[in-house]
Scaffold this motif. Sequence first.
Motif, PDB file in Angstrom:
ATOM      1  N   GLY A  74       0.836  -1.337  -0.085  1.00  0.00           N
ATOM      2  CA  GLY A  74       0.019  -0.064   0.092  1.00  0.00           C
ATOM      3  C   GLY A  74       0.941   1.322  -0.125  1.00  0.00           C
ATOM      4  O   GLY A  74       1.988   1.311   0.064  1.00  0.00           O
ATOM      5  N   GLU A  75       0.137   2.540  -0.002  1.00  0.00           N
ATOM      6  CA  GLU A  75       0.908   3.753  -0.111  1.00  0.00           C
ATOM      7  C   GLU A  75       0.553   4.253   1.211  1.00  0.00           C
ATOM      8  O   GLU A  75      -0.656   4.050   1.787  1.00  0.00           O
ATOM      9  N   ASP A  76       1.464   4.980   1.665  1.00  0.00           N
ATOM     10  CA  ASP A  76       1.461   5.637   2.971  1.00  0.00           C
ATOM     11  C   ASP A  76       0.028   6.717   3.146  1.00  0.00           C
ATOM     12  O   ASP A  76       0.080   7.389   2.118  1.00  0.00           O
ATOM     13  N   VAL A  77      -0.549   6.635   4.093  1.00  0.00           N
ATOM     14  CA  VAL A  77      -1.718   7.177   4.076  1.00  0.00           C
ATOM     15  C   VAL A  77      -1.457   8.881   3.850  1.00  0.00           C
ATOM     16  O   VAL A  77      -2.232   9.665   3.125  1.00  0.00           O
ATOM     17  N   GLN A  78      -0.436   9.222   4.428  1.00  0.00           N
ATOM     18  CA  GLN A  78      -0.207  10.770   4.247  1.00  0.00           C
ATOM     19  C   GLN A  78       0.074  11.182   2.967  1.00  0.00           C
ATOM     20  O   GLN A  78      -0.383  12.268   2.404  1.00  0.00           O
ATOM     21  N   SER A  79       0.899  10.736   1.902  1.00  0.00           N
ATOM     22  CA  SER A  79       1.246  10.827   0.681  1.00  0.00           C
ATOM     23  C   SER A  79       0.025  10.575   0.031  1.00  0.00           C
ATOM     24  O   SER A  79      -0.474  11.566  -1.128  1.00  0.00           O
ATOM     25  N   TYR A  80      -0.780   9.636   0.117  1.00  0.00           N
ATOM     26  CA  TYR A  80      -2.132   9.298  -0.716  1.00  0.00           C
ATOM     27  C   TYR A  80      -3.122  10.413  -0.191  1.00  0.00           C
ATOM     28  O   TYR A  80      -3.835  11.106  -1.292  1.00  0.00           O
TER      29      TYR A  80
END
Length: 207
Positions: free
Chosen positions: A187-193
């Motif tokens: 997954g992608e880190d929630v901050q960058s997403y």
Amino acid sequence: MPDLTPPPLPPGQGVTLEREDYRREFREREEEIRDRDSWKLERRQHFEEQGSASWDAMRRGEWETALRLLEENREALLATAREDARRRSFFHRVRVVEQSLSPYVQWQLHSLRLRAEYGETVRVVDAADLESAESAGVLPELVVLGGEVLYRVRYTGTGVPDGAVRYTDPRLVEEWERYLRRLHETGEDVQSYFTRRVEHLPPPVPA
């Protein structure tokens, strides 16, 4: 993309818990955990949050109030982070998202971004990347608590919490913990997403 086919989860091996029994047992087990992390998978695109003033404001269409109330939760998040550090036990979450974002998921990603600021590792997985993994059905809502117990969390058709099914077979718990770790890694880190896909969106329209 790695193979994300999930392990089996035989329904006959689990013990069904009613809502209050599940909540009580979860709290008791969580308080006992030391030196082991926990993992959560969220797949549904809509839940009915219970006891959240921010979610209630969102449902009324009061978006700015909903965001302000999330911000006011920082002290509680800090207290949770300190308790996690004391027990050396941390929480990792996988949030599956479909496009376009549902009003609930858009609201929740604001909440998860704040949680990440206080140490919860949240990764976002696009549902499109799970097409082959979900060929036999969408992934369940799951929590692996301290490497010892797996809960398949149940919800009503409208997204209201409805208890859980508890699994304690060590091999099954280990297989699912390993699977959630793999999902988390993809997954992608929630901050960058959040920066890429969420912060520019207009207020959601509640259903």
